[in-house]
Design an enzyme around this catalytic site. Sequence first.
Site, PDB file in Angstrom:
ATOM      1  N   ALA A  33       0.680  -1.266  -0.101  1.00  0.00           N
ATOM      2  CA  ALA A  33       0.008  -0.014  -0.150  1.00  0.00           C
ATOM      3  C   ALA A  33       0.979   1.330  -0.012  1.00  0.00           C
ATOM      4  O   ALA A  33       1.830   1.332   0.788  1.00  0.00           O
ATOM      5  CB  ALA A  33      -0.857  -0.043   1.346  1.00  0.00           C
TER       6      ALA A  33
ATOM      7  N   GLU B 292      12.424   3.571  -4.032  1.00  0.00           N
ATOM      8  CA  GLU B 292      11.630   3.026  -5.033  1.00  0.00           C
ATOM      9  C   GLU B 292      12.155   2.129  -5.782  1.00  0.00           C
ATOM     10  O   GLU B 292      11.923   2.318  -7.084  1.00  0.00           O
ATOM     11  CB  GLU B 292      10.750   4.407  -5.618  1.00  0.00           C
ATOM     12  CG  GLU B 292      10.356   5.398  -4.825  1.00  0.00           C
ATOM     13  CD  GLU B 292       8.707   4.921  -4.168  1.00  0.00           C
ATOM     14  OE1 GLU B 292       8.597   3.770  -4.373  1.00  0.00           O
ATOM     15  OE2 GLU B 292       8.231   5.805  -3.525  1.00  0.00           O
TER      16      GLU B 292
ATOM     17  N   CYS C 116      -6.687   2.096   5.571  1.00  0.00           N
ATOM     18  CA  CYS C 116      -7.601   2.082   4.236  1.00  0.00           C
ATOM     19  C   CYS C 116      -8.211   3.458   4.291  1.00  0.00           C
ATOM     20  O   CYS C 116      -8.863   3.659   5.367  1.00  0.00           O
ATOM     21  CB  CYS C 116      -8.532   0.894   4.601  1.00  0.00           C
ATOM     22  SG  CYS C 116      -9.786   0.909   3.194  1.00  0.00           S
TER      23      CYS C 116
ATOM     24  N   GLY D 239       2.681   8.549  -9.138  1.00  0.00           N
ATOM     25  CA  GLY D 239       2.059   9.415  -8.873  1.00  0.00           C
ATOM     26  C   GLY D 239       1.734   9.455  -7.238  1.00  0.00           C
ATOM     27  O   GLY D 239       2.133   8.654  -6.687  1.00  0.00           O
TER      28      GLY D 239
ATOM     29  N   TYR E 108      -3.588   7.729  -6.149  1.00  0.00           N
ATOM     30  CA  TYR E 108      -3.794   6.443  -5.428  1.00  0.00           C
ATOM     31  C   TYR E 108      -4.326   6.644  -4.144  1.00  0.00           C
ATOM     32  O   TYR E 108      -3.924   7.628  -3.574  1.00  0.00           O
ATOM     33  CB  TYR E 108      -2.326   5.884  -5.401  1.00  0.00           C
ATOM     34  CG  TYR E 108      -1.840   5.520  -6.886  1.00  0.00           C
ATOM     35  CD1 TYR E 108      -1.985   4.414  -7.635  1.00  0.00           C
ATOM     36  CD2 TYR E 108      -0.871   6.550  -7.562  1.00  0.00           C
ATOM     37  CE1 TYR E 108      -1.774   3.914  -8.774  1.00  0.00           C
ATOM     38  CE2 TYR E 108      -0.474   6.329  -8.920  1.00  0.00           C
ATOM     39  CZ  TYR E 108      -0.765   4.953  -9.454  1.00  0.00           C
ATOM     40  OH  TYR E 108      -0.021   4.629 -10.737  1.00  0.00           O
TER      41      TYR E 108
ATOM     42  N   CYS F  38      -7.707  -1.542   2.316  1.00  0.00           N
ATOM     43  CA  CYS F  38      -7.789  -3.030   2.606  1.00  0.00           C
ATOM     44  C   CYS F  38      -8.175  -3.819   1.756  1.00  0.00           C
ATOM     45  O   CYS F  38      -8.734  -3.313   0.559  1.00  0.00           O
ATOM     46  CB  CYS F  38      -8.532  -3.179   3.814  1.00  0.00           C
ATOM     47  SG  CYS F  38     -10.298  -2.693   3.605  1.00  0.00           S
TER      48      CYS F  38
ATOM     49  N   HIS G  85     -11.991  -3.332   0.513  1.00  0.00           N
ATOM     50  CA  HIS G  85     -12.056  -2.236  -0.237  1.00  0.00           C
ATOM     51  C   HIS G  85     -11.414  -1.971  -1.541  1.00  0.00           C
ATOM     52  O   HIS G  85     -11.700  -1.354  -2.506  1.00  0.00           O
ATOM     53  CB  HIS G  85     -12.143  -0.930   0.625  1.00  0.00           C
ATOM     54  CG  HIS G  85     -13.385  -0.622   1.668  1.00  0.00           C
ATOM     55  ND1 HIS G  85     -13.042  -1.206   3.156  1.00  0.00           N
ATOM     56  CD2 HIS G  85     -14.528  -0.438   1.458  1.00  0.00           C
ATOM     57  CE1 HIS G  85     -14.248  -0.975   3.551  1.00  0.00           C
ATOM     58  NE2 HIS G  85     -15.124  -0.732   2.750  1.00  0.00           N
TER      59      HIS G  85
END
Length: 187
Positions: free
Chosen positions: A16, A90, A146, A169, A174, A178, A181
């Site tokens: 996430a 990254e 979330c 982005g 974004y 969870c 969802h």
Amino acid sequence: MIRPDFGWIEVIASGAMYAGKTREFIKRIDELKWAKKKILIVKPMLDDRYGESCVMSHNGDNVTAINIKCPLEILELIKRDNYDVVAIDEAQFFDKKIVQVIKDLRDSGFLVLITGLNTTAEGKPFGPMPEILCIADDITILYGVCAACGKPATKTLALFDKDQDIVVGGQGKYEPRCNKHWVHNRL
């Protein structure tokens, strides 16, 4: 954390976005600087969200970094100074060459600190991250919150129609989700 006096690979990962990977990365860099370690910090040129030579967390913490196009550039950069640590932000945006570069750095005695998303917004393995996780000596998995319900988020939801795996982005593009969802919003 006690670090051995030989090569070592530490990975900070999450599925996430907004889980605090970069904030943790910067915290560890600060600790290493306090310990008088010489650190090479690199990031992919593709990630231009916060400027050309800056790794920045979503809350504004930042460190100066060198933008690179190809992972092999790291091997050239370490020849220029007496570094103890190579910090790579990254890593999911690099090609598979990054895996061998990381192994070479470890085998040469460097501490290699890496951040990356381990899955795409579509739930697929993200670039070289699965292989990087397999060679890591230490893995820290972070969870977001979330945006729909406040439970732990393990996925990233794209808020737009993506036509390619890599679309750099942040907020507005974004959100962390969870499983419930993430699945619900993808249907």
